[in-house]
Design a protein around this motif. Sequence first.
Motif, PDB file in Angstrom:
ATOM      1  N   HIS A  45       4.162 -18.837  -9.518  1.00 30.79           N
ATOM      2  CA  HIS A  45       2.859 -18.932  -9.773  1.00 30.79           C
ATOM      3  C   HIS A  45       2.106 -18.130 -11.429  1.00 30.79           C
ATOM      4  CE1 HIS A  45      -1.099 -18.330  -8.232  1.00 30.79           C
ATOM      5  NE2 HIS A  45      -1.547 -16.719  -8.646  1.00 30.79           N
ATOM      6  N   THR A  46       1.304 -18.558 -11.813  1.00 28.35           N
ATOM      7  CA  THR A  46       0.901 -18.756 -12.814  1.00 28.35           C
ATOM      8  C   THR A  46      -0.744 -17.640 -12.525  1.00 28.35           C
ATOM      9  OG1 THR A  46       0.980 -20.539 -13.527  1.00 28.35           O
ATOM     10  CG2 THR A  46      -0.828 -19.261 -15.015  1.00 28.35           C
ATOM     11  N   PHE A  47      -0.684 -16.522 -13.041  1.00 28.74           N
ATOM     12  CA  PHE A  47      -1.777 -15.599 -13.097  1.00 28.74           C
ATOM     13  C   PHE A  47      -2.833 -15.812 -14.441  1.00 28.74           C
ATOM     14  CE2 PHE A  47       1.786 -14.072 -10.677  1.00 28.74           C
ATOM     15  CZ  PHE A  47       1.631 -13.635  -9.901  1.00 28.74           C
ATOM     16  N   GLU A  48      -4.250 -15.609 -13.712  1.00 28.04           N
ATOM     17  CA  GLU A  48      -4.737 -16.584 -14.886  1.00 28.04           C
ATOM     18  C   GLU A  48      -6.650 -15.325 -14.674  1.00 28.04           C
ATOM     19  OE1 GLU A  48      -5.590 -18.924 -16.589  1.00 28.04           O
ATOM     20  OE2 GLU A  48      -3.251 -20.163 -15.503  1.00 28.04           O
ATOM     21  N   VAL A  49      -5.852 -14.813 -14.092  1.00 27.05           N
ATOM     22  CA  VAL A  49      -7.362 -13.513 -13.731  1.00 27.05           C
ATOM     23  C   VAL A  49      -6.592 -12.076 -14.413  1.00 27.05           C
ATOM     24  CG1 VAL A  49      -9.132 -12.266 -12.484  1.00 27.05           C
ATOM     25  CG2 VAL A  49      -8.668 -14.747 -12.408  1.00 27.05           C
ATOM     26  N   PRO A  50      -6.741 -11.059 -14.644  1.00 36.60           N
ATOM     27  CA  PRO A  50      -6.731  -9.708 -15.616  1.00 36.60           C
ATOM     28  C   PRO A  50      -6.371  -8.905 -14.141  1.00 36.60           C
ATOM     29  CG  PRO A  50      -7.419 -10.443 -17.599  1.00 36.60           C
ATOM     30  CD  PRO A  50      -7.906 -11.651 -16.461  1.00 36.60           C
ATOM     31  N   GLY A  51      -5.523  -8.025 -13.837  1.00 41.92           N
ATOM     32  CA  GLY A  51      -5.271  -6.696 -13.125  1.00 41.92           C
ATOM     33  C   GLY A  51      -4.464  -6.657 -12.294  1.00 41.92           C
ATOM     34  N   GLU A  52      -4.606  -6.394 -10.543  1.00 36.17           N
ATOM     35  CA  GLU A  52      -3.190  -5.868 -10.206  1.00 36.17           C
ATOM     36  C   GLU A  52      -3.388  -6.107  -9.220  1.00 36.17           C
ATOM     37  OE1 GLU A  52      -2.378  -1.730  -9.716  1.00 36.17           O
ATOM     38  OE2 GLU A  52      -2.021  -1.034 -12.086  1.00 36.17           O
ATOM     39  N   TYR A  53      -1.916  -6.884  -9.107  1.00 30.90           N
ATOM     40  CA  TYR A  53      -1.587  -8.060  -7.951  1.00 30.90           C
ATOM     41  C   TYR A  53      -0.461  -7.411  -7.037  1.00 30.90           C
ATOM     42  CZ  TYR A  53      -4.385 -11.796 -10.748  1.00 30.90           C
ATOM     43  OH  TYR A  53      -5.087 -12.735 -11.584  1.00 30.90           O
ATOM     44  N   GLU A  54      -0.988  -7.210  -5.735  1.00 26.74           N
ATOM     45  CA  GLU A  54      -0.195  -6.847  -4.203  1.00 26.74           C
ATOM     46  C   GLU A  54       0.357  -7.387  -4.309  1.00 26.74           C
ATOM     47  OE1 GLU A  54      -1.961  -3.183  -3.348  1.00 26.74           O
ATOM     48  OE2 GLU A  54      -1.822  -2.154  -5.022  1.00 26.74           O
ATOM     49  N   TYR A  55       1.683  -7.432  -3.648  1.00 26.97           N
ATOM     50  CA  TYR A  55       2.802  -8.558  -2.713  1.00 26.97           C
ATOM     51  C   TYR A  55       3.442  -7.810  -1.918  1.00 26.97           C
ATOM     52  CZ  TYR A  55       6.258  -8.925  -6.343  1.00 26.97           C
ATOM     53  OH  TYR A  55       7.362  -8.931  -7.059  1.00 26.97           O
ATOM     54  N   PHE A  56       3.868  -8.238  -1.319  1.00 27.18           N
ATOM     55  CA  PHE A  56       4.976  -8.335   0.024  1.00 27.18           C
ATOM     56  C   PHE A  56       6.146  -9.877   0.280  1.00 27.18           C
ATOM     57  CE2 PHE A  56       1.769  -9.285   2.507  1.00 27.18           C
ATOM     58  CZ  PHE A  56       2.247 -10.010   3.495  1.00 27.18           C
ATOM     59  N   CYS A  57       6.745  -9.614   0.841  1.00 28.71           N
ATOM     60  CA  CYS A  57       8.008 -10.263   1.376  1.00 28.71           C
ATOM     61  C   CYS A  57       7.371 -10.294   3.390  1.00 28.71           C
ATOM     62  CB  CYS A  57       9.132  -9.886   1.226  1.00 28.71           C
ATOM     63  SG  CYS A  57      10.127 -11.225   2.711  1.00 28.71           S
ATOM     64  N   VAL A  58       6.922 -11.004   3.601  1.00 25.72           N
ATOM     65  CA  VAL A  58       6.947 -11.031   5.442  1.00 25.72           C
ATOM     66  C   VAL A  58       7.959 -10.327   6.128  1.00 25.72           C
ATOM     67  CG1 VAL A  58       5.824 -12.539   7.404  1.00 25.72           C
ATOM     68  CG2 VAL A  58       4.888 -13.210   4.914  1.00 25.72           C
ATOM     69  N   PRO A  59       9.158 -10.888   6.719  1.00 23.43           N
ATOM     70  CA  PRO A  59       9.996 -10.681   6.743  1.00 23.43           C
ATOM     71  C   PRO A  59      11.320  -9.283   6.330  1.00 23.43           C
ATOM     72  CG  PRO A  59      11.038 -12.196   5.754  1.00 23.43           C
ATOM     73  CD  PRO A  59      10.055 -12.325   5.247  1.00 23.43           C
ATOM     74  N   HIS A  60      10.425  -8.445   5.632  1.00 24.61           N
ATOM     75  CA  HIS A  60      11.656  -8.009   4.731  1.00 24.61           C
ATOM     76  C   HIS A  60       9.881  -6.303   4.675  1.00 24.61           C
ATOM     77  CE1 HIS A  60      14.338 -10.349   4.718  1.00 24.61           C
ATOM     78  NE2 HIS A  60      14.875  -9.712   5.017  1.00 24.61           N
ATOM     79  N   GLU A  61       8.594  -6.592   4.795  1.00 29.21           N
ATOM     80  CA  GLU A  61       8.358  -5.933   4.934  1.00 29.21           C
ATOM     81  C   GLU A  61       7.867  -4.634   4.940  1.00 29.21           C
ATOM     82  OE1 GLU A  61       3.185  -5.436   4.756  1.00 29.21           O
ATOM     83  OE2 GLU A  61       3.918  -6.729   6.131  1.00 29.21           O
ATOM     84  N   GLN A  62       8.454  -4.271   6.212  1.00 30.24           N
ATOM     85  CA  GLN A  62       7.914  -3.201   7.019  1.00 30.24           C
ATOM     86  C   GLN A  62      10.046  -2.295   6.412  1.00 30.24           C
ATOM     87  OE1 GLN A  62       6.162  -1.723   9.445  1.00 30.24           O
ATOM     88  NE2 GLN A  62       5.203  -3.682   8.676  1.00 30.24           N
ATOM     89  N   ALA A  63      10.683  -3.212   6.099  1.00 26.92           N
ATOM     90  CA  ALA A  63      11.802  -2.243   4.911  1.00 26.92           C
ATOM     91  C   ALA A  63      11.344  -1.710   3.739  1.00 26.92           C
ATOM     92  CB  ALA A  63      12.808  -3.325   5.088  1.00 26.92           C
ATOM     93  N   GLY A  64       9.947  -2.188   3.187  1.00 28.16           N
ATOM     94  CA  GLY A  64       9.592  -1.637   1.861  1.00 28.16           C
ATOM     95  C   GLY A  64       9.455  -2.905   0.485  1.00 28.16           C
ATOM     96  N   MET A  65      10.035  -4.331   1.300  1.00 30.15           N
ATOM     97  CA  MET A  65       9.508  -5.387   0.419  1.00 30.15           C
ATOM     98  C   MET A  65       8.709  -4.957   0.171  1.00 30.15           C
ATOM     99  SD  MET A  65      12.307  -8.638   0.263  1.00 30.15           S
ATOM    100  CE  MET A  65      12.553  -9.908  -1.531  1.00 30.15           C
ATOM    101  N   VAL A  66       7.946  -4.641  -1.253  1.00 29.09           N
ATOM    102  CA  VAL A  66       6.994  -5.379  -1.793  1.00 29.09           C
ATOM    103  C   VAL A  66       6.678  -4.751  -2.965  1.00 29.09           C
ATOM    104  CG1 VAL A  66       5.301  -4.006  -0.036  1.00 29.09           C
ATOM    105  CG2 VAL A  66       5.780  -2.407  -1.670  1.00 29.09           C
ATOM    106  N   GLY A  67       5.924  -5.869  -3.818  1.00 23.46           N
ATOM    107  CA  GLY A  67       5.803  -5.521  -5.314  1.00 23.46           C
ATOM    108  C   GLY A  67       4.765  -5.680  -6.242  1.00 23.46           C
ATOM    109  N   THR A  68       4.811  -5.068  -7.867  1.00 18.99           N
ATOM    110  CA  THR A  68       3.269  -5.389  -7.931  1.00 18.99           C
ATOM    111  C   THR A  68       3.077  -6.245  -9.584  1.00 18.99           C
ATOM    112  OG1 THR A  68       2.592  -3.486  -7.324  1.00 18.99           O
ATOM    113  CG2 THR A  68       1.108  -4.038  -9.103  1.00 18.99           C
ATOM    114  N   VAL A  69       2.121  -6.856  -9.374  1.00 17.21           N
ATOM    115  CA  VAL A  69       2.370  -8.098 -10.735  1.00 17.21           C
ATOM    116  C   VAL A  69       1.511  -7.429 -11.641  1.00 17.21           C
ATOM    117  CG1 VAL A  69       2.020 -10.249 -11.705  1.00 17.21           C
ATOM    118  CG2 VAL A  69       3.620  -9.844  -9.910  1.00 17.21           C
ATOM    119  N   VAL A  70       1.091  -6.922 -13.279  1.00 15.40           N
ATOM    120  CA  VAL A  70       0.647  -6.573 -13.634  1.00 15.40           C
ATOM    121  C   VAL A  70       0.289  -7.374 -15.048  1.00 15.40           C
ATOM    122  CG1 VAL A  70      -0.438  -4.691 -14.977  1.00 15.40           C
ATOM    123  CG2 VAL A  70       0.381  -3.599 -13.149  1.00 15.40           C
TER     124      VAL A  70
END
Length: 147
Positions: A119-144
Motif C-alpha cells: 500500500h502507498t501512503f499519501e497522507v502524513p500521520g499514524e496508521y494503525e492496522y491488524f491481522c484479522v485472524p490474529h488480532e486477538q493474539a496481538g498482531m497489530v502494527g503502526t505505519v508512521v
Amino acid sequence: MRRTRASERGASRRRVLAGIGAVAVTGLAGCSGSSAEGDYDVGMTPTAFDPRTITVATGETVVWRNTSSRGHSVTAYDSGIPEDAEFFASGGYETTEAAREGYLSEFGGRIDSGETWSHTFEVPGEYEYFCVPHEQAGMVGTVVVEA
C-alpha cells in the motif's frame, strides 16, 4: 626459505581469522529486510508484524510479506488512520467491518505464506492496522508517515 615458529603461528592465526570472517559474512547474508524472493518492509510472523512500527515518507509504498506458514491479512482500523487518508486492507475492502466479514466468511484478503501485499501512503500521520485472524493474539502494527 625457512619459516620460524613465530611466522608459522602468524600464518596459522591469519587462516583462522580469515575462516571466521568468511563464516560471519555468510551467516549475515539475508539479515536485512529482504529475502531471495524479493524485498519487503514488514514481515508477518505467526502472530506479529515485524517490525511492529515502521516510519516512511509521504508517497512511499510499504510491502508486507507473509514470512510464516499461517494465512494473514493487513487491515486498517477505520478510526486508526488520518481523516483524509485512504482506507487500506488486503482484499481491497473499504471498511474494517467489510474486511473482517470477508476474511471470516471466505478468507477474503488472505495473504498466504511467501506472498506480499503493498500500500502507498499519501497522507502524513499514524496508521494503525491488524491481522484479522490474529488480532486477538496481538498482531497489530503502526505505519508512521512523515511529511
